[in-house]
Enzyme design. Sequence first.
Site, PDB file in Angstrom:
ATOM      1  N   ASP A  46       0.745  -1.133   0.219  1.00 16.94           N
ATOM      2  CA  ASP A  46      -0.178  -0.049   0.022  1.00 16.94           C
ATOM      3  C   ASP A  46       0.947   1.111   0.043  1.00 16.94           C
ATOM      4  O   ASP A  46       1.886   1.179   0.360  1.00 16.94           O
ATOM      5  CB  ASP A  46      -0.893  -0.080   1.357  1.00 16.94           C
ATOM      6  N   TYR A  53      -4.753  -9.253   4.398  1.00 23.51           N
ATOM      7  CA  TYR A  53      -4.695  -7.705   4.396  1.00 23.51           C
ATOM      8  C   TYR A  53      -4.581  -7.557   5.748  1.00 23.51           C
ATOM      9  O   TYR A  53      -4.985  -7.942   6.884  1.00 23.51           O
ATOM     10  CB  TYR A  53      -6.225  -7.143   4.244  1.00 23.51           C
ATOM     11  N   TYR A  76       6.293  -9.384   7.536  1.00 23.98           N
ATOM     12  CA  TYR A  76       5.627  -7.763   7.976  1.00 23.98           C
ATOM     13  C   TYR A  76       6.509  -7.484   9.185  1.00 23.98           C
ATOM     14  O   TYR A  76       6.476  -8.356  10.156  1.00 23.98           O
ATOM     15  CB  TYR A  76       4.170  -7.661   7.984  1.00 23.98           C
TER      16      TYR A  76
END
Length: 498
Positions: A308, A450, A377
């Site tokens: 993103d 997500y 992440y």
Amino acid sequence: MKNQELVDYLVSCGVCTICQLRYLRARGTEYNDINQSFQRLGVKVPENQLEDETNGISTDEQPLKKPRLSHCSTCLGIFSEDFQRELIEGIIASDFGKYDSEGIVLAITMPMSLQLRQLSMWFALQRKFGPTVHSNSPPDVPIKEAVKLILHPIICKKLDKKYDANGLMISIDLRHTVEEQEVDKLVELNRVAFPGKTLKRIEISRGLLEKQYQPSRVKAETYEKYLPIPPPAVDESLSLKSIDLQGPMVCVAGRYRKLSRELSHTPWLLQGVRQMEDSIEEIIIRSVGPHFTETVPKITFMSSGREDVDVRCLGKGRPFVLEIPNSRHSSLTKERALAMEQAVDKSGKVSILNLQVVPREQAMHIKTGEEQKRKYYRALCALKEPATLEILQKLQIPESFDIQQKTPIRVLHRRPLHTRPRTIYSVKARLQRDNPLVLVIDIVTQAGTYIKELVHGEFGRTTPSFSSIIGKPIDIQALDVVGIDLDWPPEVDNSLSQ
Ligand SMILES: [Zn+2]
């Protein structure tokens, strides 16, 4: 029909030696030494004929070479030495020198007259030699095939290139002054030969000629009302209408690190209005593209997934590949690659490394198995009240678990509404130093998860979520991608060149 009779007749029709061999159905290397091939085929060639023809037959030892009066009635001189020379000169005079491709591929568009003349000679041979000449299989090695057999190797040799279907494409368009007139006649002929199909000139194609125009479908008597049998020799030679070059598709791969939280992946437009002044794609293409091609806008940028706008990508970076059509260069020196890496680094927003040219078939790696890949992440998450030991313990999850994730509301405008199962491989939380309200959480997930919704749960649309696991609200403040599960392209250190 004896070979000698056939050749004698062809000579009387103004057919060149190469085309005589075509009508003797010579193959492959038989065109290299014409004399030897004629001998093998039991044909005696008239002395004067060998002087002005192609492929090493004409030599400097024959100073009395007569000027050509006419060109071959069936190939219009396409196989003549003069024409070969003109072709090579034409290619060299084009932008050919700007391309460093080791291989070339040739696409030669020939005047339709050549096909008409083949048919005309076919009729002529049937008249002369009767049923030994078939009506539905041509009596010669077709010009198209002969051009590949004869001209292609000569051009490659003269240009010192290899023939390679993935190489520089040289498109050559040939014209002849007789074409217009002959095609006009063909249009008239077509009305009579195939009534009911009134074709305009533009619709008469080479494909149609090949398919419909054979003695089994058109009568010689009909043909002859419009065009002569046998075909007459011509005075003018073929001419080059155009030479177009199309460089090969070259793939340049590397890894990028995204250092900014205000940068989109590709140009970000909403209703035609730019939302951000730059993008990863543009920064990389700007620094790499112009070296390879003049048509930079045609470059395609692909990466193994994307972030993103507000997510950074650190660690070893994310694999990407540029597909560069019409490329002038097919390789990249380390020095040049390093200069490109440095140019991208200057943006301060993106940094690239491992830049290299990769084989085209490898570029597909970037899209394969994307769903199965693991993503690594690091998330900075905020609590509403100070973290407790219990909260920290609940967010240490070394074994994998599954979640159900509805399409997030923020992407519903571009993705269909589905509930997708996703696997979370591990979660590991720690306190950010000096701040009990902030957690640093390392997460390993299946691709396509997500992360923002995994953290806060989005009103129960993702279950379980970190919020539901700890039973308290938790939100994400910042996210970094720290690893991509794709070991490609190979690591190269371009700075080692210095
Ligand atoms: Zn010829």
